[in-house]
Design a protein around this motif. Structure first.
Motif, PDB file in Angstrom:
ATOM      1  N   MET A   1       0.663  -1.182   0.020  1.00  0.00           N
ATOM      2  CA  MET A   1      -0.013  -0.026   0.147  1.00  0.00           C
ATOM      3  C   MET A   1       0.771   1.281   0.084  1.00  0.00           C
ATOM      4  SD  MET A   1      -1.386   2.619   1.757  1.00  0.00           S
ATOM      5  CE  MET A   1      -1.224   2.416   3.643  1.00  0.00           C
ATOM      6  N   VAL A   2       0.467   2.234  -0.753  1.00  0.00           N
ATOM      7  CA  VAL A   2       1.142   3.343  -0.946  1.00  0.00           C
ATOM      8  C   VAL A   2       0.462   4.755  -0.084  1.00  0.00           C
ATOM      9  CG1 VAL A   2       2.190   5.260  -2.385  1.00  0.00           C
ATOM     10  CG2 VAL A   2       2.316   2.854  -3.185  1.00  0.00           C
ATOM     11  N   ALA A   3      -0.787   4.798  -0.626  1.00  0.00           N
ATOM     12  CA  ALA A   3      -1.524   5.773   0.199  1.00  0.00           C
ATOM     13  C   ALA A   3      -3.037   5.555  -0.167  1.00  0.00           C
ATOM     14  CB  ALA A   3      -1.297   7.180  -0.581  1.00  0.00           C
ATOM     15  N   HIS A   4      -3.833   5.955   0.577  1.00  0.00           N
ATOM     16  CA  HIS A   4      -5.519   5.801   0.325  1.00  0.00           C
ATOM     17  C   HIS A   4      -5.929   7.095   0.970  1.00  0.00           C
ATOM     18  CE1 HIS A   4      -5.394   1.192   0.456  1.00  0.00           C
ATOM     19  NE2 HIS A   4      -5.866   1.579  -0.694  1.00  0.00           N
ATOM     20  N   ILE A   5      -7.231   7.144   0.121  1.00  0.00           N
ATOM     21  CA  ILE A   5      -8.101   8.662   0.557  1.00  0.00           C
ATOM     22  C   ILE A   5      -9.526   7.945   0.775  1.00  0.00           C
ATOM     23  CG2 ILE A   5      -8.193   9.392  -1.700  1.00  0.00           C
ATOM     24  CD1 ILE A   5      -8.240  12.364  -0.520  1.00  0.00           C
ATOM     25  N   THR A   6     -10.377   8.374   1.640  1.00  0.00           N
ATOM     26  CA  THR A   6     -11.554   8.036   1.692  1.00  0.00           C
ATOM     27  C   THR A   6     -12.549   9.003   1.100  1.00  0.00           C
ATOM     28  OG1 THR A   6     -12.178   9.197   4.012  1.00  0.00           O
ATOM     29  CG2 THR A   6     -11.227   6.956   4.030  1.00  0.00           C
ATOM     30  N   SER A   7     -13.783   8.672   1.140  1.00  0.00           N
ATOM     31  CA  SER A   7     -14.743   9.469   0.542  1.00  0.00           C
ATOM     32  C   SER A   7     -14.779  11.028   1.218  1.00  0.00           C
ATOM     33  CB  SER A   7     -16.193   9.055   0.407  1.00  0.00           C
ATOM     34  OG  SER A   7     -16.476   8.630   1.616  1.00  0.00           O
ATOM     35  N   THR A   8     -14.513  10.966   2.677  1.00  0.00           N
ATOM     36  CA  THR A   8     -14.603  12.188   3.176  1.00  0.00           C
ATOM     37  C   THR A   8     -13.316  12.951   3.489  1.00  0.00           C
ATOM     38  OG1 THR A   8     -14.019  10.747   5.352  1.00  0.00           O
ATOM     39  CG2 THR A   8     -16.518  11.091   4.935  1.00  0.00           C
ATOM     40  N   GLY A   9     -12.240  12.341   2.499  1.00  0.00           N
ATOM     41  CA  GLY A   9     -11.017  12.937   2.674  1.00  0.00           C
ATOM     42  C   GLY A   9      -9.904  12.510   3.563  1.00  0.00           C
ATOM     43  N   SER A  10     -10.271  11.652   4.272  1.00  0.00           N
ATOM     44  CA  SER A  10      -9.173  11.186   5.211  1.00  0.00           C
ATOM     45  C   SER A  10      -8.141  10.394   4.486  1.00  0.00           C
ATOM     46  CB  SER A  10      -9.756   9.931   6.086  1.00  0.00           C
ATOM     47  OG  SER A  10     -10.750  10.724   7.189  1.00  0.00           O
ATOM     48  N   THR A  11      -7.060  10.393   4.749  1.00  0.00           N
ATOM     49  CA  THR A  11      -5.733   9.840   4.094  1.00  0.00           C
ATOM     50  C   THR A  11      -4.881   8.962   4.886  1.00  0.00           C
ATOM     51  OG1 THR A  11      -4.292  11.771   4.642  1.00  0.00           O
ATOM     52  CG2 THR A  11      -5.773  11.929   2.484  1.00  0.00           C
ATOM     53  N   ASN A  12      -4.213   8.145   4.283  1.00  0.00           N
ATOM     54  CA  ASN A  12      -3.470   6.951   5.211  1.00  0.00           C
ATOM     55  C   ASN A  12      -2.199   6.769   4.075  1.00  0.00           C
ATOM     56  OD1 ASN A  12      -2.546   5.290   7.087  1.00  0.00           O
ATOM     57  ND2 ASN A  12      -3.413   3.654   5.932  1.00  0.00           N
ATOM     58  N   TYR A  13      -0.887   6.806   4.614  1.00  0.00           N
ATOM     59  CA  TYR A  13       0.263   6.948   3.746  1.00  0.00           C
ATOM     60  C   TYR A  13       1.255   5.772   4.417  1.00  0.00           C
ATOM     61  CZ  TYR A  13      -0.826  11.531   2.006  1.00  0.00           C
ATOM     62  OH  TYR A  13      -1.243  12.296   1.120  1.00  0.00           O
ATOM     63  N   ALA A  14       1.903   4.955   3.234  1.00  0.00           N
ATOM     64  CA  ALA A  14       3.131   4.282   3.873  1.00  0.00           C
ATOM     65  C   ALA A  14       3.834   5.028   4.533  1.00  0.00           C
ATOM     66  CB  ALA A  14       3.473   3.337   2.855  1.00  0.00           C
ATOM     67  N   ASP A  15       4.827   4.555   5.450  1.00  0.00           N
ATOM     68  CA  ASP A  15       5.479   5.276   6.224  1.00  0.00           C
ATOM     69  C   ASP A  15       6.874   5.727   5.371  1.00  0.00           C
ATOM     70  OD1 ASP A  15       5.655   3.298   9.358  1.00  0.00           O
ATOM     71  OD2 ASP A  15       4.605   5.090   8.638  1.00  0.00           O
ATOM     72  N   SER A  16       7.150   4.977   4.066  1.00  0.00           N
ATOM     73  CA  SER A  16       8.293   5.182   3.347  1.00  0.00           C
ATOM     74  C   SER A  16       7.966   6.402   2.309  1.00  0.00           C
ATOM     75  CB  SER A  16       8.312   3.822   2.397  1.00  0.00           C
ATOM     76  OG  SER A  16       7.382   3.259   1.663  1.00  0.00           O
ATOM     77  N   VAL A  17       6.817   6.814   2.231  1.00  0.00           N
ATOM     78  CA  VAL A  17       6.432   7.859   1.318  1.00  0.00           C
ATOM     79  C   VAL A  17       5.759   9.233   1.984  1.00  0.00           C
ATOM     80  CG1 VAL A  17       5.906   6.201  -0.382  1.00  0.00           C
ATOM     81  CG2 VAL A  17       3.949   7.202   0.817  1.00  0.00           C
ATOM     82  N   LYS A  18       5.741   9.181   3.488  1.00  0.00           N
ATOM     83  CA  LYS A  18       5.130  10.422   4.143  1.00  0.00           C
ATOM     84  C   LYS A  18       6.099  11.311   3.937  1.00  0.00           C
ATOM     85  CE  LYS A  18       2.605   8.020   7.961  1.00  0.00           C
ATOM     86  NZ  LYS A  18       2.533   7.417   8.950  1.00  0.00           N
ATOM     87  N   GLY A  19       5.404  12.629   3.810  1.00  0.00           N
ATOM     88  CA  GLY A  19       6.188  13.835   3.727  1.00  0.00           C
ATOM     89  C   GLY A  19       6.678  14.064   2.213  1.00  0.00           C
ATOM     90  N   ARG A  20       6.540  13.085   1.453  1.00  0.00           N
ATOM     91  CA  ARG A  20       6.955  13.139  -0.382  1.00  0.00           C
ATOM     92  C   ARG A  20       5.947  13.051  -1.049  1.00  0.00           C
ATOM     93  NH1 ARG A  20      10.263   9.376  -2.240  1.00  0.00           N
ATOM     94  NH2 ARG A  20       9.693   7.760  -0.992  1.00  0.00           N
TER      95      ARG A  20
END
Length: 121
Positions: A47-66
């Motif tokens: 997993m790299v990143a996800h976004i929900t219909s309400t805008g909540s996001t989740n990122y893999a640690d390896s890509v956070k900030g980039r």
């Protein structure tokens, strides 16, 4: 059914940027979540990143900030802005959609065909 079409992959030098897009189409009833996975040669899909219909996001640690994921609900499209790219970001990037269609009320995960991202030194 739901179809996902990705675009925006390519070859870039380390430190550069790319923007991926994924458009969902078909008999979409509702989209719960969209996002991106990637798979490098010889490695498992992650997993790299996800976004929900309400805008909540989740990122893999390896890509956070980039990397930054965003979404245009009106266009059923998700974007992945990738900055400060590293050679280890090289992979096939797959878009996914956790959504349901008018022909199937169950939520399912749909996948795009993938787009290659190559980061050179």
């Amino acid at each position: 059914q739901v179809q996902l079409v990705e675009s925006g992959g390519g070859l870039v030098q380390a430190g550069g940027s790319l923007r991926l897009s994924c458009a969902a189409s078909g008999s979409i009833r509702s989209i719960n979540r969209m996002g991106w996975y990637r798979q490098a040669p010889g490695k498992q899909r992650e997993m790299v990143a996800h976004i929900t219909s309400t805008g909540s996001t989740n990122y893999a640690d390896s890509v956070k900030g980039r990397f930054t994921i965003s979404r245009d609900n009106a266009k059923n499209t998700v974007y992945l802005q990738m900055n400060s790219l590293k050679p280890e970001d090289t992979a096939v990037y797959y878009c996914d959609c956790y959504c349901n269609s008018w022909s199937d009320s169950d939520y399912r995960v749909y996948w795009g065909q993938g787009t290659q991202v190559t980061v050179s030194l």
